[in-house]
Design an enzyme around this catalytic site. Sequence first.
Site, PDB file in Angstrom:
ATOM      1  N   ARG A  52       0.863  -1.175   0.021  1.00 23.44           N
ATOM      2  CA  ARG A  52      -0.007   0.035   0.116  1.00 23.44           C
ATOM      3  C   ARG A  52       1.055   1.550   0.034  1.00 23.44           C
ATOM      4  NH1 ARG A  52      -4.376   0.550   4.608  1.00 23.44           N
ATOM      5  NH2 ARG A  52      -2.854   1.131   5.779  1.00 23.44           N
ATOM      6  N   LYS A 151      -2.845   6.896   1.131  1.00 23.77           N
ATOM      7  CA  LYS A 151      -2.677   7.170   2.457  1.00 23.77           C
ATOM      8  C   LYS A 151      -1.606   8.170   2.437  1.00 23.77           C
ATOM      9  CE  LYS A 151      -2.359   4.643   6.745  1.00 23.77           C
ATOM     10  NZ  LYS A 151      -3.203   5.333   7.420  1.00 23.77           N
ATOM     11  N   GLU A 184     -16.632   5.681   5.906  1.00 21.41           N
ATOM     12  CA  GLU A 184     -15.629   5.214   6.955  1.00 21.41           C
ATOM     13  C   GLU A 184     -15.454   6.229   8.417  1.00 21.41           C
ATOM     14  OE1 GLU A 184     -11.686   4.846   5.751  1.00 21.41           O
ATOM     15  OE2 GLU A 184     -11.453   6.578   4.373  1.00 21.41           O
TER      16      GLU A 184
END
Length: 290
Positions: A52, A151, A184
């Site tokens: 990721r 991210k 979320e």
Amino acid sequence: MSQKIFLDGKFVPREEAKVSVFDHGLLYGDGVFEGIRVYDGVIFKLEEHLARLYASAKTIMLDIPQTRDEMREIVRQSCIENGLRDAYIRLVVTRGPGDLGLDPRKCDGATVIVIADRISLYPPELYERGMSIGTGSIRRSRAEIINPQVKSLNYLNNILAKLEANQHGWGEVLMLSEEGFVAECSADNIFMVREGVLVTPAAHLGILLGITRRTVMDLARQAGFEVVETTFTRHELWNADEAFLTGSAAEIVPVTKVDERVVGQGKPGPLTQELMRLFRAYAPTNGVRL
Ligand code: PXG
């Protein structure tokens, strides 16, 4: 012994771990990061976190100087240098020092930081009683604005949402998609249980594809439960049988109240508790050993 931080190619004492005021990570939030747990000497899902990290970096066209193999060793070494077998690791890669303009071409090269620290956990009562959350006014953005799947160090939306949680005394804050669907929380993914089926927002709603989320979905399927990624509103969440959050730091946190509505029986539900048990048994067995 002073904490040792990996910074730009070497381990330095915590007091010396400083970055330039010209670093674009600081000036513009231009960079990417990961938060990783270590359970009894096992770096949980390190390969998935590295994948990721490198994917986030690729999207923002940030060259990470280390190969993935080198990075794996640096993360392991960070735990070993600090004598930690249970830890929280923060991996940060910024665009590096540049000038005061935002052009990344002016930057000398990435700043790489690895911090291995002790973990600060939520209090145990929270896992026994459940968390109360509420919806904030800040929406998750769609991929064309700030892509939630990257991210990145640009967490201002999440921080604005977290401020609302603090103002209201919520444990976490629910963030909706631009269209108003459940997406979320500020640093956790969300699940609900409806008639024995595990339901979680789909990727296109603008969420970070959490590694804990993926793990919980896999564990639930292996245990014979149906898992669905879909689109749903708060009406469905308020009327769910159970709800919980997932994240590397939080693991699985039962949610017993959403926007002042009691969810299910108002206590951690049976499937939530089963998944908490499965997760705790699984975590120390799956990752890279120190
Ligand atoms: N959504 C968002 C927006 C996140 O930042 C998660 C979900 C859960 O993903 P993982 O891969 O951890 O299951 C995150 C997690 C912390 C902390 O210390 C965690 C995150 C960011 C900042 C701090 O709890 N990211």
